[in-house]
Design a protein around this motif. Structure first.
Motif, PDB file in Angstrom:
ATOM      1  N   GLN A 224      41.306  40.601  48.705  1.00 30.31           N
ATOM      2  CA  GLN A 224      40.896  40.515  47.086  1.00 30.31           C
ATOM      3  C   GLN A 224      42.221  40.064  46.402  1.00 30.31           C
ATOM      4  OE1 GLN A 224      39.011  43.964  45.778  1.00 30.31           O
ATOM      5  NE2 GLN A 224      38.914  43.351  43.535  1.00 30.31           N
ATOM      6  N   ASP A 225      42.988  40.803  46.441  1.00 27.82           N
ATOM      7  CA  ASP A 225      44.322  40.909  45.664  1.00 27.82           C
ATOM      8  C   ASP A 225      45.318  39.718  45.906  1.00 27.82           C
ATOM      9  OD1 ASP A 225      46.062  41.244  43.786  1.00 27.82           O
ATOM     10  OD2 ASP A 225      46.944  42.964  44.310  1.00 27.82           O
TER      11      ASP A 225
ATOM     12  N   GLY B  28      47.223  33.453  39.304  1.00 29.65           N
ATOM     13  CA  GLY B  28      46.307  34.161  40.512  1.00 29.65           C
ATOM     14  C   GLY B  28      45.770  33.204  41.206  1.00 29.65           C
TER      15      GLY B  28
ATOM     16  N   GLN C 134      46.110  32.833  45.218  1.00 26.92           N
ATOM     17  CA  GLN C 134      44.845  32.834  46.291  1.00 26.92           C
ATOM     18  C   GLN C 134      44.808  31.559  46.978  1.00 26.92           C
ATOM     19  OE1 GLN C 134      43.768  35.175  47.779  1.00 26.92           O
ATOM     20  NE2 GLN C 134      41.959  35.903  46.892  1.00 26.92           N
TER      21      GLN C 134
ATOM     22  N   GLU D 142      36.281  39.978  49.429  1.00 23.38           N
ATOM     23  CA  GLU D 142      36.314  39.981  47.808  1.00 23.38           C
ATOM     24  C   GLU D 142      37.139  38.909  47.380  1.00 23.38           C
ATOM     25  OE1 GLU D 142      34.082  41.145  46.107  1.00 23.38           O
ATOM     26  OE2 GLU D 142      33.242  43.072  46.804  1.00 23.38           O
TER      27      GLU D 142
ATOM     28  N   SER E 297      36.749  37.947  43.581  1.00 25.34           N
ATOM     29  CA  SER E 297      36.413  38.850  42.762  1.00 25.34           C
ATOM     30  C   SER E 297      37.564  39.149  41.443  1.00 25.34           C
ATOM     31  CB  SER E 297      36.054  39.980  43.123  1.00 25.34           C
ATOM     32  OG  SER E 297      36.888  40.956  43.914  1.00 25.34           O
ATOM     33  N   ALA E 298      38.927  38.723  41.882  1.00 24.82           N
ATOM     34  CA  ALA E 298      39.797  39.303  41.141  1.00 24.82           C
ATOM     35  C   ALA E 298      40.127  38.066  39.989  1.00 24.82           C
ATOM     36  CB  ALA E 298      40.976  39.907  41.569  1.00 24.82           C
ATOM     37  N   LEU E 299      39.503  36.909  40.220  1.00 16.29           N
ATOM     38  CA  LEU E 299      39.869  35.685  39.454  1.00 16.29           C
ATOM     39  C   LEU E 299      38.876  35.344  38.158  1.00 16.29           C
ATOM     40  CD1 LEU E 299      39.974  33.513  42.464  1.00 16.29           C
ATOM     41  CD2 LEU E 299      41.990  34.634  41.437  1.00 16.29           C
ATOM     42  N   ASP E 300      39.547  34.565  37.236  1.00 18.27           N
ATOM     43  CA  ASP E 300      38.659  34.339  36.157  1.00 18.27           C
ATOM     44  C   ASP E 300      37.543  33.432  36.634  1.00 18.27           C
ATOM     45  OD1 ASP E 300      40.340  35.524  34.524  1.00 18.27           O
ATOM     46  OD2 ASP E 300      41.641  33.721  34.121  1.00 18.27           O
TER      47      ASP E 300
ATOM     48  N   LYS F 133      37.567  30.942  39.931  1.00 24.53           N
ATOM     49  CA  LYS F 133      36.342  31.356  40.842  1.00 24.53           C
ATOM     50  C   LYS F 133      35.868  30.138  41.488  1.00 24.53           C
ATOM     51  CE  LYS F 133      34.629  35.457  39.823  1.00 24.53           C
ATOM     52  NZ  LYS F 133      33.921  36.454  39.397  1.00 24.53           N
TER      53      LYS F 133
ATOM     54  N   SER G 233      31.133  40.479  49.608  1.00 24.85           N
ATOM     55  CA  SER G 233      31.250  40.350  48.099  1.00 24.85           C
ATOM     56  C   SER G 233      30.223  41.583  47.750  1.00 24.85           C
ATOM     57  CB  SER G 233      30.854  38.954  47.633  1.00 24.85           C
ATOM     58  OG  SER G 233      30.597  38.854  46.312  1.00 24.85           O
TER      59      SER G 233
END
Length: 331
Positions: free
Chosen positions: A112-113, A170, A174, A193, A196-199, A203, A225
């Motif tokens: 995710q991160d 970010g 990714q 995920e 999920s941490a992206l704009d 995304k 997800s």
């Protein structure tokens, strides 16, 4: 092109599955505190599914539903309490690390991160080269050519390889995480995920990239997800989990058009509706409490609960690829 892609997926789906998961269960036992008794937490219980080559299966549910634990058992990062994981028919769930290591080339993960996916002290060139060196896939000039190929596959410039992770956005990080997962040419990527941490705009770009890479390389995705809106754009099939159990599976379009389990309907109701003139009335769930010791795990929240739900666990109706666990399915 779209019709051809669907035909190709149908042909691949008719062949033997790449991944088979059968009755997979993971029970965590917590330690004793101040003389108390140990507690058993059933993180995943009795989960079964298959995944074909070139297919995307989305595993969806709230936080704590067991999605990530399931993905880590598939990858051999967590050993299951019981059940089986088979890769092209061969069991891999209880292999010792020495024998599982060669399989890591075929099974990769994107977390995710993106910021936490890289060692901040390594330039991205070293981070991306690491799996190639670990599996002895390339060295020297061949290694440099492979690095340039990988960054190009994810839509980035090779000039970024000389930067450190904190110097990238970010979305760029990714993309590099995806490139690193692609490095050993895997068959399956678990996307935990991963967007999920992206704009929102970034995304969408990453989802489009994943779809294009799958079509080009024949990858299989296990897409974990909680975002149903994202799932509809990438998944061929959906598996809905609640408190460690599968409650519904089926083709994405069928599940989204006519959900059969009330929990699935509640997840879909939470997706924002773009047209306020045609609102979708949400399903009113009861407050979440401790899961019941017997019967349906969703019974304490379900607005359509009946006495049978509180006494007897609902049987699975249908096949592993298209079914529902409910005493009174919606459709």
């Amino acid at each position: 092109m779209a019709e051809r892609a669907m035909t190709d997926k149908a042909v691949r789906g008719a062949s033997a599955p790449l991944l088979e998961v059968e009755a997979l269960t993971k029970i965590f036992v917590t330690g004793r505190l101040w003389g108390g008794s140990a507690r058993r937490v059933r993180a995943v219980e009795g989960v079964s599914f298959t995944l074909s080559r070139g297919e995307t299966l989305a595993v969806v549910g709230e936080s704590g539903s067991g999605k990530s634990t399931l993905g880590r058992m598939v990858l051999g990062l967590i050993r299951p309490t019981s059940g089986e994981v088979r890769l092209e028919g061969a069991r891999i769930d209880h292999l010792p690390p020495r024998l599982f290591h060669p399989l890591r080339q075929r099974l990769q993960i994107v977390f995710q991160d993106p910021a936490g996916s890289f060692n901040p002290r390594l330039r991205l060139r070293e981070a991306l080269a690491e799996p190639l060196r670990n599996f002895r896939l390339a060295r020297g000039v061949e290694l440099e050519e492979r690095l340039a190929e990988l960054v190009a596959q994810v839509g980035l410039s090779a000039a970024l390889l000389d930067r450190y992770p904190h110097e990238l956005s970010g979305g760029q990080r990714q993309r590099l995480a995806i490139a690193r997962a692609l490095a050993p040419r895997p068959d399956l990527i678990v996307l935990d995920e991963a967007v999920s941490a992206l704009d929102v705009s970034v995304k969408a770009q990453i989802i489009n990239l994943l779809v294009a890479l799958q079509a080009r390389l024949g990858l299989s995705y296990l897409f974990i997800s909680h975002d149903m809106a994202v799932v509809t754009h990438i998944a061929d099939r959906v598996a809905v989990m609640y408190l460690g159990r599968l409650v519904e599976t089926g083709p994405t379009r069928a599940v989204f058009t006519a959900p059969r389990h009330p929990y699935t309907k509640s997840l879909l109701d939470a997706v924002p509706v773009p047209d306020p003139a045609h609102p979708r009335p949400p399903l009113a769930l009861r407050e979440a409490g401790a899961p019941p010791e017997r019967g349906c795990r969703f019974a304490s929240r379900c607005p359509w609960v009946i006495p049978l739900c509180r006494e007897t666990e609902p049987p699975w109706q249908g096949s592993a690829a298209n079914g529902v666990a409910c005493h009174r399915p919606l459709a």
